[in-house]
Each structure stands twice: as structure tokens, then as C-alpha cells.
Design a protein around this motif. Sequence first.
Motif, PDB file in Angstrom:
ATOM      1  N   ASN A   1       0.808  -1.224   0.000  1.00 35.69           N
ATOM      2  CA  ASN A   1       0.000   0.000   0.000  1.00 35.69           C
ATOM      3  C   ASN A   1       0.839   1.270   0.000  1.00 35.69           C
ATOM      4  N   LEU A   2       2.146   1.133  -0.090  1.00 39.46           N
ATOM      5  CA  LEU A   2       3.012   2.301  -0.095  1.00 39.46           C
ATOM      6  C   LEU A   2       2.822   3.086  -1.393  1.00 39.46           C
ATOM      7  N   ARG A   3       2.413   4.336  -1.250  1.00 42.33           N
ATOM      8  CA  ARG A   3       2.159   5.183  -2.412  1.00 42.33           C
ATOM      9  C   ARG A   3       3.117   6.383  -2.479  1.00 42.33           C
ATOM     10  N   ILE A   4       3.609   6.816  -1.339  1.00 41.02           N
ATOM     11  CA  ILE A   4       4.508   7.978  -1.308  1.00 41.02           C
ATOM     12  C   ILE A   4       5.774   7.578  -0.561  1.00 41.02           C
ATOM     13  N   LEU A   5       6.922   7.772  -1.225  1.00 42.59           N
ATOM     14  CA  LEU A   5       8.215   7.460  -0.622  1.00 42.59           C
ATOM     15  C   LEU A   5       9.135   8.668  -0.797  1.00 42.59           C
ATOM     16  N   ASN A   6       9.564   9.238   0.335  1.00 43.03           N
ATOM     17  CA  ASN A   6      10.408  10.438   0.303  1.00 43.03           C
ATOM     18  C   ASN A   6      11.740  10.119   0.953  1.00 43.03           C
ATOM     19  N   LEU A   7      12.784  10.079   0.124  1.00 42.09           N
ATOM     20  CA  LEU A   7      14.136   9.766   0.593  1.00 42.09           C
ATOM     21  C   LEU A   7      15.113  10.881   0.242  1.00 42.09           C
ATOM     22  N   VAL A   8      14.651  12.105   0.275  1.00 44.42           N
ATOM     23  CA  VAL A   8      15.496  13.261  -0.017  1.00 44.42           C
ATOM     24  C   VAL A   8      16.633  13.345   0.995  1.00 44.42           C
ATOM     25  N   ASN A   9      17.805  13.703   0.493  1.00 47.99           N
ATOM     26  CA  ASN A   9      18.983  13.948   1.324  1.00 47.99           C
ATOM     27  C   ASN A   9      19.415  12.700   2.090  1.00 47.99           C
ATOM     28  N   ASN A  10      19.739  11.644   1.318  1.00 45.31           N
ATOM     29  CA  ASN A  10      20.339  10.439   1.866  1.00 45.31           C
ATOM     30  C   ASN A  10      21.645  10.162   1.112  1.00 45.31           C
ATOM     31  N   LYS A  11      22.095   8.905   1.123  1.00 44.33           N
ATOM     32  CA  LYS A  11      23.357   8.547   0.467  1.00 44.33           C
ATOM     33  C   LYS A  11      23.142   7.442  -0.569  1.00 44.33           C
ATOM     34  N   LEU A  12      21.995   7.477  -1.222  1.00 44.20           N
ATOM     35  CA  LEU A  12      21.698   6.488  -2.249  1.00 44.20           C
ATOM     36  C   LEU A  12      22.604   6.715  -3.460  1.00 44.20           C
ATOM     37  N   GLN A  13      23.185   5.634  -3.963  1.00 48.38           N
ATOM     38  CA  GLN A  13      24.156   5.733  -5.055  1.00 48.38           C
ATOM     39  C   GLN A  13      23.770   4.814  -6.207  1.00 48.38           C
ATOM     40  N   GLY A  14      24.416   5.053  -7.352  1.00 47.26           N
ATOM     41  CA  GLY A  14      24.261   4.171  -8.491  1.00 47.26           C
ATOM     42  C   GLY A  14      22.912   4.305  -9.154  1.00 47.26           C
ATOM     43  N   ASN A  15      22.310   3.160  -9.444  1.00 42.04           N
ATOM     44  CA  ASN A  15      21.081   3.130 -10.209  1.00 42.04           C
ATOM     45  C   ASN A  15      19.857   3.279  -9.294  1.00 42.04           C
ATOM     46  N   ILE A  16      18.742   3.637  -9.901  1.00 43.49           N
ATOM     47  CA  ILE A  16      17.486   3.697  -9.163  1.00 43.49           C
ATOM     48  C   ILE A  16      17.078   2.286  -8.763  1.00 43.49           C
ATOM     49  N   PHE A  17      16.164   2.183  -7.827  1.00 44.43           N
ATOM     50  CA  PHE A  17      15.899   0.924  -7.142  1.00 44.43           C
ATOM     51  C   PHE A  17      15.467  -0.184  -8.077  1.00 44.43           C
ATOM     52  N   GLN A  18      16.038  -1.346  -7.821  1.00 49.43           N
ATOM     53  CA  GLN A  18      15.620  -2.593  -8.434  1.00 49.43           C
ATOM     54  C   GLN A  18      15.615  -3.661  -7.345  1.00 49.43           C
ATOM     55  N   PRO A  19      14.571  -4.476  -7.220  1.00 48.26           N
ATOM     56  CA  PRO A  19      13.374  -4.512  -8.057  1.00 48.26           C
ATOM     57  C   PRO A  19      12.579  -3.213  -7.980  1.00 48.26           C
ATOM     58  N   PRO A  20      11.780  -2.952  -8.995  1.00 49.28           N
ATOM     59  CA  PRO A  20      11.073  -1.676  -9.070  1.00 49.28           C
ATOM     60  C   PRO A  20       9.987  -1.549  -8.001  1.00 49.28           C
ATOM     61  N   LEU A  21       9.693  -0.296  -7.669  1.00 48.07           N
ATOM     62  CA  LEU A  21       8.617   0.011  -6.722  1.00 48.07           C
ATOM     63  C   LEU A  21       7.334   0.159  -7.534  1.00 48.07           C
ATOM     64  N   VAL A  22       6.660  -0.952  -7.745  1.00 45.05           N
ATOM     65  CA  VAL A  22       5.577  -0.966  -8.722  1.00 45.05           C
ATOM     66  C   VAL A  22       4.310  -0.264  -8.223  1.00 45.05           C
ATOM     67  N   TYR A  23       4.186  -0.052  -6.906  1.00 43.53           N
ATOM     68  CA  TYR A  23       2.973   0.584  -6.383  1.00 43.53           C
ATOM     69  C   TYR A  23       3.165   2.059  -6.044  1.00 43.53           C
ATOM     70  N   VAL A  24       4.393   2.494  -5.948  1.00 42.06           N
ATOM     71  CA  VAL A  24       4.678   3.866  -5.504  1.00 42.06           C
ATOM     72  C   VAL A  24       4.256   4.861  -6.579  1.00 42.06           C
ATOM     73  N   ARG A  25       3.524   5.900  -6.148  1.00 41.27           N
ATOM     74  CA  ARG A  25       3.060   6.942  -7.063  1.00 41.27           C
ATOM     75  C   ARG A  25       3.906   8.206  -6.983  1.00 41.27           C
ATOM     76  N   GLU A  26       4.459   8.476  -5.827  1.00 42.59           N
ATOM     77  CA  GLU A  26       5.295   9.660  -5.661  1.00 42.59           C
ATOM     78  C   GLU A  26       6.632   9.223  -5.089  1.00 42.59           C
ATOM     79  N   LEU A  27       7.710   9.591  -5.791  1.00 44.62           N
ATOM     80  CA  LEU A  27       9.050   9.175  -5.400  1.00 44.62           C
ATOM     81  C   LEU A  27       9.956  10.402  -5.386  1.00 44.62           C
ATOM     82  N   TYR A  28      10.486  10.709  -4.187  1.00 47.23           N
ATOM     83  CA  TYR A  28      11.310  11.916  -4.003  1.00 47.23           C
ATOM     84  C   TYR A  28      12.730  11.476  -3.638  1.00 47.23           C
ATOM     85  N   LEU A  29      13.663  11.750  -4.564  1.00 46.57           N
ATOM     86  CA  LEU A  29      15.034  11.263  -4.415  1.00 46.57           C
ATOM     87  C   LEU A  29      16.073  12.373  -4.579  1.00 46.57           C
TER      88      LEU A  29
END
Length: 529
Positions: A405-433
Amino acid sequence: MMKIFSLLFVIYLTSINIQSSNAEIDCTIYDNDLDAVNMNPFYVERSQASYPRTSALYDYTLKVTELSIVDDANPSSSIFCVKNLQKLQLINTNLTILPDIKNFQQLTSLLIQTDNGIIDQHLPSEFGQLRSLSDLTLSNIKNLEDLPNEIEHLIDLTSLTLQNMPNFNKIPDESIGKLIYLNRLNLIDLPNLSNIPSTMNNFQLLQQLEITKTNINNLSLDNLMSLYGLKISFNSILKTVQITNMLKLYSIDIRNNNELLTLKLQNLSSLQSLSIPSNTKLISLDMENLSAISTISITDSAQLKSIILKSFSKLNTFELYSLSNLELVSFENTPVLSTVTIKTSPQLKTISFVDVPSITNLDLSGCQLTTFPESILTLKSLGKLVMTSNQLSTLPLTLSTDLPNLRILNLVNNKLQGNIFQPPLVYVRELYLSNNSLTSIDGIGKHKSLQRLELDYNQISSIPLEIMKLSPTLTRMTITYNPLNHIPFSMTNMRSLNTFYAAYNNISLNERAYIRNLFQKPPMNVNFN
């Protein structure tokens, strides 16, 4: 000769005072109550004043039922002969309390406030003969140290206030324990009082309790079944508070106890209002079975390290702000909890959820978490997760399947590197990176529910053509402050996209001019500067 006479006269007067203080007052010299009142060396008006002033209330038989002496310094001891009194107020007077106080057999209310040091360290034992007394207030009495044991006879007492007495240090345990009809007890500004009565459990009708500015170190209250309101404040050495099994307790105010380390609240099924201390040394907060409370908010408790909540059947909202030493938060059996906010708690190491099925919003901003708390994956109802300003470099591979049921994921100002998430977030509607270190968004086309995507302040150098797979859903995309050198021209055909910002990249002037013109053809809000 004159000096000898003066000395003898002083001795004579002193002996008279001693005799008069020890002897019983002769009340037969007064014709009636009003006659005794009139012996005072000041004017006593007849009224039932709305505010305290020197006055008397009496009937046609001259029986005085109410008497107030206010700011008149030297009342006559004749007032002890006003035997029909039901209410007596002595405010800022110089009247000592004589054994003749036993004459007030009909007195129901007594207020003694500001005695100017006249009253002794101890009240006379005859104080216990005021059998009709229901309301007693002793305030600003400089020398008084205790209550007489004979207070046990005041069996009709329902309200007791002891306030602003610098030398008061003892409440007789066994005696006060017999006042079983007490429903209000105030212990206020008693800096030498180090213990509350051990017989407090006898007060099964007690509804209001205040303990303020005392010298109490530990406080344990249990099984006061009628207690409704509780205030504990400004107790400078109070370290431990335990409040348990209060079925009617509605409101607790615990504040400005600057040495408080441990607070335990348990089985308070009616509690709806709770003021948690701020700016104290509180380390541990343990609360269980507070089944009526719906909201908890704690701010600026700088030393608080541990919070444990268990069996809160109505708790809906839980908020923590700026708890700089918080290490652990645990929730167990909180079935309707929907919103949890824990902001700016940089020492947080453990957050645990057990039997918490209804959380829809979780905010862990500014907690400096380096790993994703696995317990979050049990929150099957979670719809919005905010973890801005942490130290996350990876996400669980099962995030999408565990949080359907996760629809909004906000991960602004972290240390995420490389490629965007895999496996994909198939239910997320809003993604803040924004404000991460992503270099690629390859595979973005598999995040098939995305409606908003923010990628500002990363290291992304290209937008893959598979972005076109989001054409039916994506309405807003921002990718400013990246090293992009090209934008796919086909993006102009993304029919749902109405906002696209790609300013401050490495796109050449010629291409910027071209794509600006290209993206102006559909009705789209764009920025390529």
C-alpha cells in the motif's frame, strides 16, 4: 527604682500572656456571637463578600455563621467564642491558634493564610476536634512543621490544601490515612516535605491531587480508583514517578521536574490528556495500557533515551521532535495507531513495531539512520514513508512486496548511489530522491505507477528512453542540478506530463533552445535554463 518597676511590669505582662494562652477563654462574657465579633479592634462589615475582606455574616438571632478577617493585624481571641461559625477565613492576620479552636464544632471551612510568623511549629491537639470540618487550607504559615496526629478525627474532611510553608516537613501517615472521604489534596510549595503519606491508598474517593515544589525524591501512586486529575510539577529532586492502576484518571500534568529520570505509566484506562515533561533529564518512558489516550506529543526532552508503548487501544497519533539522545522506540499492540512522526533524533538505533496494523503515515526525518529498519516492513497498511535527511545507502529488496500500500516514498537527502531501485517500486506513485548520489535511472519504466518523480541534485547523466513507458501516469518530473547533456525529444509525447524541470544541467545552448520550443507545443510547464 524606675528601672526595677519597668522590669517588674514587663514580667507581669509576660505572665498574663502566658496564662491567657494556656487558659481556656471565658466566653460567658459575650452576649452573643456578634458581641464577640465586635470586640475586634477594627471594623467588621456585614456582608457576604464576593472577594475576601473583613466581614461577618449573621442572622436575626445574631448568630454569626461566616467570618473573614483580612489584612487586619491583631484580631481579638474573642473570635474563638463565635461558636456557630461554619466558615472562617484568617488572611494576613496575627492570630495564633489556641486550644479554644475546639469551640468551632459547626465549622465546615477553615482558611488560614499568611500568619506573619505568629503560629507556632505545631497546631494544638484540639485542632482534631473540628469534627464538622470539610475544607481546610493552610497557606504561608512560616513556622508550622507538621499536622497534629489528632487530624485523624476530621473524618468529614474532603479538601486539604497545604501551601507555601517553608518549614513544613511531616504529614502523619496513620492519622491522615483515616480521612477516607478526602477528594482533593494539594501539597504545594513545601520545600522540606520529603515524603507523601504511605497511606495514600486509603483515599479511594480522591479526585484531584497536586504535588508541586516539594522535596520528594521518588513518587509511586497506585490504585487511587477515583483520581481524575493529577499534577506533579517543579519538584527539584524528583527522579522516579510510577503511576499505575488508576481507572478514572483523565489528566496528568508532569512538568518542570528537572531531575526526573524514569516515568512509568501503566493501566490508566481513562487517561486522555498527558503532558510529558520537556527540557528535563528524563531517560526512560514506559507506558502500558493507556487505553483512552489518542495523541502523544513529546518535544525537546534532550536526555530521553527509551520510549516503550504497549497496549494503547485508542492511540492514533504519536509525535517526537528534537529528542537528541533517543535510541529506542517500541510500539506493541496499538491497533488504531495511524501516524508516527519521529523527527530530528540523530541517535535513534531501534524502532520496533509489533501488532501495529493500521499505520498509514511514518516520518523518520533527520534521524541519521544508516540502515533501513526491518520492522517497517511489517506495516502492511503503510501508505506514506518519509525518511529525509538520513544516511541510507540501500533499501530492502522486498520493499515493494512487503509494503503493497506504499504510495509515497520520500528519501530526499540520503546517500543512495548508483542506479534507481531494483526490483522496481511498482505501487509507488510519488518518489522523491533529490539530494542523493544516483548516477542512473535505468529501469525507471518498470516503476509503472509513478505520477511524481523528483531527482534534483544527483549525478544522473542521461534519461533513458524507457521513461516513455510512464507516459500514461507521470504528471510531474524534476531533474535539476544534474550533469544531463541530453533530453529525449520523444518526451514531448508524454501525454500526462504537465510539469518538467531540467534546469542547471550540461545541456548545450542550441539544444536548450530546441527542446524549449519542442516542449512548448503541448500545454506543459517546463524549465530548461
